[in-house]
Design an enzyme around this catalytic site. Sequence first.
Site, PDB file in Angstrom:
ATOM      1  N   HIS A  59     118.865  73.366  62.279  1.00  0.00           N
ATOM      2  CA  HIS A  59     119.078  73.932  60.944  1.00  0.00           C
ATOM      3  C   HIS A  59     119.970  73.000  60.144  1.00  0.00           C
ATOM      4  O   HIS A  59     120.621  72.118  60.717  1.00  0.00           O
ATOM      5  CB  HIS A  59     119.768  75.301  61.072  1.00  0.00           C
ATOM      6  CG  HIS A  59     121.102  75.178  61.743  1.00  0.00           C
ATOM      7  ND1 HIS A  59     121.265  75.288  63.114  1.00  0.00           N
ATOM      8  CD2 HIS A  59     122.324  74.879  61.251  1.00  0.00           C
ATOM      9  CE1 HIS A  59     122.531  75.073  63.417  1.00  0.00           C
ATOM     10  NE2 HIS A  59     123.203  74.820  62.303  1.00  0.00           N
ATOM     11  N   HIS A 117     123.814  67.446  57.134  1.00  0.00           N
ATOM     12  CA  HIS A 117     123.124  66.769  58.228  1.00  0.00           C
ATOM     13  C   HIS A 117     122.535  67.825  59.161  1.00  0.00           C
ATOM     14  O   HIS A 117     122.944  68.986  59.109  1.00  0.00           O
ATOM     15  CB  HIS A 117     124.109  65.882  59.011  1.00  0.00           C
ATOM     16  CG  HIS A 117     125.166  66.674  59.705  1.00  0.00           C
ATOM     17  ND1 HIS A 117     126.337  67.059  59.088  1.00  0.00           N
ATOM     18  CD2 HIS A 117     125.214  67.220  60.953  1.00  0.00           C
ATOM     19  CE1 HIS A 117     127.054  67.788  59.927  1.00  0.00           C
ATOM     20  NE2 HIS A 117     126.391  67.900  61.075  1.00  0.00           N
TER      21      HIS A 117
HETATM   22  P1  ATP Z   1     128.146  74.371  70.083  1.00  0.00           P
HETATM   23  O1  ATP Z   1     129.449  74.396  69.325  1.00  0.00           O
HETATM   24  O2  ATP Z   1     128.124  75.250  71.266  1.00  0.00           O
HETATM   25  O3  ATP Z   1     127.673  73.004  70.397  1.00  0.00           O
HETATM   26  P2  ATP Z   1     126.918  74.940  67.500  1.00  0.00           P
HETATM   27  O4  ATP Z   1     127.835  73.895  66.945  1.00  0.00           O
HETATM   28  O5  ATP Z   1     125.479  74.907  67.164  1.00  0.00           O
HETATM   29  O6  ATP Z   1     127.024  74.992  69.090  1.00  0.00           O
HETATM   30  P3  ATP Z   1     128.709  76.706  66.172  1.00  0.00           P
HETATM   31  O7  ATP Z   1     129.892  75.917  66.640  1.00  0.00           O
HETATM   32  O8  ATP Z   1     128.820  78.187  66.122  1.00  0.00           O
HETATM   33  O9  ATP Z   1     127.457  76.381  67.063  1.00  0.00           O
HETATM   34  O10 ATP Z   1     128.354  76.162  64.726  1.00  0.00           O
HETATM   35  C1  ATP Z   1     127.325  76.715  63.927  1.00  0.00           C
HETATM   36  C2  ATP Z   1     126.959  75.698  62.847  1.00  0.00           C
HETATM   37  O11 ATP Z   1     128.107  75.432  62.013  1.00  0.00           O
HETATM   38  C3  ATP Z   1     126.547  74.328  63.396  1.00  0.00           C
HETATM   39  O12 ATP Z   1     125.601  73.762  62.501  1.00  0.00           O
HETATM   40  C4  ATP Z   1     127.811  73.525  63.360  1.00  0.00           C
HETATM   41  O13 ATP Z   1     127.539  72.148  63.205  1.00  0.00           O
HETATM   42  C5  ATP Z   1     128.491  74.071  62.112  1.00  0.00           C
HETATM   43  N1  ATP Z   1     129.956  74.035  62.233  1.00  0.00           N
HETATM   44  C6  ATP Z   1     130.694  74.460  63.287  1.00  0.00           C
HETATM   45  N2  ATP Z   1     132.012  74.311  63.071  1.00  0.00           N
HETATM   46  C7  ATP Z   1     132.123  73.769  61.834  1.00  0.00           C
HETATM   47  C8  ATP Z   1     133.230  73.371  61.012  1.00  0.00           C
HETATM   48  N3  ATP Z   1     134.484  73.505  61.400  1.00  0.00           N
HETATM   49  N4  ATP Z   1     132.950  72.853  59.788  1.00  0.00           N
HETATM   50  C9  ATP Z   1     131.687  72.708  59.363  1.00  0.00           C
HETATM   51  N5  ATP Z   1     130.600  73.072  60.078  1.00  0.00           N
HETATM   52  C10 ATP Z   1     130.809  73.579  61.303  1.00  0.00           C
END
Ligand code: ATP
Length: 179
Positions: A37, A121
């Site tokens: 996504h 991205h």
């Molecule tokens: P994992 O952390 O287990 O690898 P994930 O990153 O897909 O999985 P989440 O950490 O819940 O799951 O993040 C959900 C989405 O939000 C992802 O697209 C992630 O890149 C983005 N995201 C997470 N933390 C941040 C942040 N601090 N700032 C911006 N985007 C974020």
Amino acid sequence: MPRLFVAIDLPARIKEQLSALSCGLPGARWIAPEQRHLTVRFIGEVDSRIFQRVREALTEVRGEPFPLRLEGIGFFPPRGHPRVVWVGIRRSDELVRLRKRIESILVRSGLEPEGRKYSPHITLARLNNTPGSRIGAYLAHNGLFRTEEFTVREFNLYSSVLNNRGARHYIEQEYPLDQ
Ligand code: ATP
Ligand code: MG
């Protein structure tokens, strides 16, 4: 507490094109197609009262469908041990405008403003000890990647459930861009 983010889902054919990139890096944990996504705004953990408020407030975001194209591949961080492989987005003023509208509605409904710069991205993989030589070869092979243009017709509010094999994402609500 639910962990939330706002994102744009990708058409199936675009996800398929990303699958062609999802090999050739030892130590990579590739993101499953249904989990790919474009994050528009990460919200994080909120209580259920804020969750309902955010869910409701996002219905006020106005916008029209707009074109988007995926273009370019990179690694994060750009220097040092790469941790993430990402696919970039062709510059889109409409995406930036949508992000701003969402941001201002979220702040109005009580969230802290996002302090960090938005760099759109799509995360393709997380890396663990991938040799630099393989990264060079991967870029040489895939660096010119781009998709055809597709139309963004909606954005979604997702919840994310973290577990030790990586997060699972669930669409909580869809918001069509047609007003
Ligand atoms: P994992 O952390 O287990 O690898 P994930 O990153 O897909 O999985 P989440 O950490 O819940 O799951 O993040 C959900 C989405 O939000 C992802 O697209 C992630 O890149 C983005 N995201 C997470 N933390 C941040 C942040 N601090 N700032 C911006 N985007 C974020
Ligand atoms: Mg994460």
